[in-house]
Write a protein that holds these residues in place. Structure first.
Motif: not given
Length: 319
Positions: A14-21, A42-45, A49-53, A133-140
């Motif tokens: 998820l981190r790698e996909e986040q940085q690429r995006t 999907i871009t915002a997800l 760093g959130i799994e895409v449905p 499920r996300s543990t990122l503080q800024w979007i918890r």
């Protein structure tokens, strides 16, 4: 159970996909003339760093961008536009700086609401579970945040289906496939299993955590994804743990992606669990989970519409 490897594998992906995006969006924003885009869908997800449905109704493209009115929609290549629907709330537009560019994107709850009309009922639930499920503080986010968002928002497409997702969010699973596994069981009338259930294994002198369980019936269900095979020690531990649990008198059912991605696979999976529980499956979920029937109704309506169009096409050819 040592779940470090699967969790780390998923988190790293998820981190790698986040940085690429973010890099793609920084370049995309820099090329924009006028008002900078607000990324959504999907871009915002991916930025969050959130799994895409599973979202088969949206054609593949790199960028999903928010817009208010069709006349305000710019023309950009490889871009899909999602209508705002006047979703005003504290969970609105967020910002993140990357490569000297300020990237604007919709908060995960708002993204969830905007994507809902493109998702099945199951995937609406799966995406909400991933957000929680996300543990990122800024979007918890909590389930109360989702409830308040829905209570305070004006009507929008699929709002009823978003509300129908709430009873399925009281327990958050460890991955999207685990959530889909739980929903497959509920769809066929089985009770809600305990998730992330802990049990002491005396032979190892340690406590293990299993994905799903019916403790009274001594039935355990484990989802086995690719991440579990990334580390040989993890793989050996999984196998030894399952052998030990079976020696303790538990029925251990291992479920794979192939068991969940098709309707027939989900039915067979539910039947295996029902057999282990010594109960019958039902074509009707328990009353509190009847929202899961909406996907079947939508599928029947889609097939009926396709059959109608084929009949009309045949009539046209005869004329």
């Amino acid at each position: 159970m040592n779940t470090a490897t699967p969790r780390n594998y998923l988190a790293q992906s998820l981190r790698e996909e986040q940085q690429r995006t973010l890099s793609l969006c920084a370049s995309h924003t820099a090329r924009t003339i006028g008002k900078p885009p607000v990324y959504s869908g999907i871009t915002a997800l991916r930025i969050s760093g959130i799994e895409v449905p599973y979202c088969i109704s949206l054609k593949p493209c790199t960028f999903h961008v928010l817009y208010d009115e069709r006349s305000h929609r710019a023309s950009r290549s490889n871009t899909r536009y999602l209508l705002h629907h006047n979703l005003q709330s504290t969970h609105g537009i967020m910002y993140i700086d990357h490569q000297q560019q300020r990237i604007r994107f919709t908060h995960p709850i708002m993204t969830w609401a905007l994507l809902a009309s493109h998702l099945s009922q199951v995937e609406i639930i799966v995406l909400a579970d991933a957000i929680l499920r996300s543990t990122l503080q800024w979007i918890r986010t909590s389930i109360d945040d989702i409830r308040r968002f829905l209570e305070n928002s004006a009507p929008f497409p699929s709002k009823k289906r978003c509300l129908a997702a709430l009873p399925f969010l009281e327990t958050v699973t460890d991955s999207p496939m685990e959530k889909r596994s739980v929903l497959a069981l509920l769809r066929y009338g089985l009770p809600y299993p305990e998730t992330q259930w802990s049990i002491l294994i005396p032979a190892f002198g340690r406590t293990a955590t299993v994905d799903m369980a019916y403790p009274q019936q001594k039935v355990i269900i484990e989802y086995d994804g690719d991440a579990h095979r990334q580390d040989k020690r993890q793989y050996r531990w999984d196998e030894r743990k399952r052998q030990a649990l079976r020696a303790m008198g538990y029925t251990v059912i291992v479920v794979f992606a192939d068991d969940i991605v098709s309707k027939d696979g989900r039915f067979r999976f539910a039947q295996r669990v029902a057999d282990a529980l010594r109960c019958d499956i039902s074509d009707i979920p328990k009353p509190q989970y009847k929202a899961l029937l909406s996907d079947d109704r939508r599928e029947r309506a889609r097939l009926k519409q396709q059959a109608y169009r084929r009949r009309e096409a045949r009539k046209g050819r005869k004329v």
